[in-house]
Design an enzyme around this catalytic site. Sequence first.
Site, PDB file in Angstrom:
ATOM      1  N   SER A  65       0.914  -1.166  -0.077  1.00 52.30           N
ATOM      2  CA  SER A  65       0.021   0.002   0.099  1.00 52.30           C
ATOM      3  C   SER A  65       0.954   1.385   0.060  1.00 52.30           C
ATOM      4  O   SER A  65       0.352   2.184  -0.179  1.00 52.30           O
ATOM      5  CB  SER A  65      -1.082  -0.129   1.201  1.00 52.30           C
ATOM      6  N   LYS A  68       0.445   3.610  -3.163  1.00 53.72           N
ATOM      7  CA  LYS A  68      -0.615   4.311  -3.111  1.00 53.72           C
ATOM      8  C   LYS A  68      -0.265   5.917  -3.309  1.00 53.72           C
ATOM      9  O   LYS A  68      -0.717   6.938  -3.884  1.00 53.72           O
ATOM     10  CB  LYS A  68      -1.662   4.277  -2.072  1.00 53.72           C
ATOM     11  N   TYR A 193      -3.156  -1.949 -10.488  1.00 52.04           N
ATOM     12  CA  TYR A 193      -2.928  -1.767  -9.101  1.00 52.04           C
ATOM     13  C   TYR A 193      -2.271  -3.026  -8.484  1.00 52.04           C
ATOM     14  O   TYR A 193      -1.343  -2.869  -7.554  1.00 52.04           O
ATOM     15  CB  TYR A 193      -4.466  -1.754  -8.569  1.00 52.04           C
ATOM     16  N   TYR A 244      -4.000   3.707   7.782  1.00 49.79           N
ATOM     17  CA  TYR A 244      -5.061   2.781   7.944  1.00 49.79           C
ATOM     18  C   TYR A 244      -6.044   3.537   8.936  1.00 49.79           C
ATOM     19  O   TYR A 244      -5.986   4.960   9.164  1.00 49.79           O
ATOM     20  CB  TYR A 244      -4.909   1.433   8.041  1.00 49.79           C
ATOM     21  N   VAL A 262       0.866  -3.517   4.070  1.00 57.00           N
ATOM     22  CA  VAL A 262       0.883  -4.641   4.843  1.00 57.00           C
ATOM     23  C   VAL A 262       1.853  -5.660   4.747  1.00 57.00           C
ATOM     24  O   VAL A 262       2.103  -6.943   5.292  1.00 57.00           O
ATOM     25  CB  VAL A 262      -0.343  -5.751   4.316  1.00 57.00           C
TER      26      VAL A 262
END
Length: 316
Positions: A65, A68, A193, A244, A262
């Site tokens: 992530s 992103k 992605y 998060y 993660v």
Amino acid sequence: MPELSTQYLNEAIEDSKPFASQGNVNATIPTFDGTMKDLLGVTIITKDFEIYSAGDYKQNVPIQSTSKIIGLMLALQDFGKDRVFQTVGMEPMGDFFNSISSLESPDTNKPFNPMINAGAISVASLIKGQSVDKRFERYLTFLRDITENDELDMDESVYQAEIANGARNRSLAYFMQSTGTLVTDVEEALDLYFRMNSIMMCCNDFARVGLFLAKGGIDPDGNKLIPDHHLRTVKAIMLTSGMYNASGQFAVEVGFPCKSGVSGSIIGSVPGKMGIGVVGPAIDSKGNSTAGGALIKKLSKDLELNMFGIENTAGE
């Protein structure tokens, strides 16, 4: 205040390592196993390009992530803030990063922010290119320029695992298509992605991304790659949503923009000062590295990095 040095970082690593016992390694990542649970590494690169590393800083992990951040920068470059945030919101959320329930709310028909999975898939759909290959090539080139590492590449086994374990992300994407939020080809957006998440990086690479943000979008060769108004957007979203649904806690206790993955990776960006890269594969239920999170908090406190300042209690 301790002086930033390799010795200090080694001590900080040892103090933070026990927190790994509070997390678990993400078993869906094919390059991971139980032997990685206690790994913890860090690299700090200052604005003057002084590099300090300690622990397992050479360990490569999929960026997951943390990708992103890069995707958001490219989408902002391609379409601008107004268009990007027609597709995705900019508000924090309390649900998990792969939640679908928020998309079903009658008050919204778009993901809350670009740092959750639905938002990142939506952002990926905005990156320009004539094909998925071309879009990923742009993404990878941009990341290589930022990190000054031409060897960065996607790990095929991680990519295949992303596809194999991508049912929830497919659900998110197709639900967004059903509401008109995602208007491009769903499978192409998902494929990009998945590829973005599968690039392998180490602490030095993560720290260079943080430094790029901290130095105002200037790459190691001195080229300005991102305008300031886009950087402000990215760093604000990182601060409010990058960790998060523990982002509020990190905003208070760390006080500078961070983004986790993660894989146990964390990118920290201390404006005008330094970039921080952390790898600690044991993660908690929210998706954040347990030892890495403890380390980031310790660095912020010890080195006085909180950009909201430290209270002056002298004389009280």
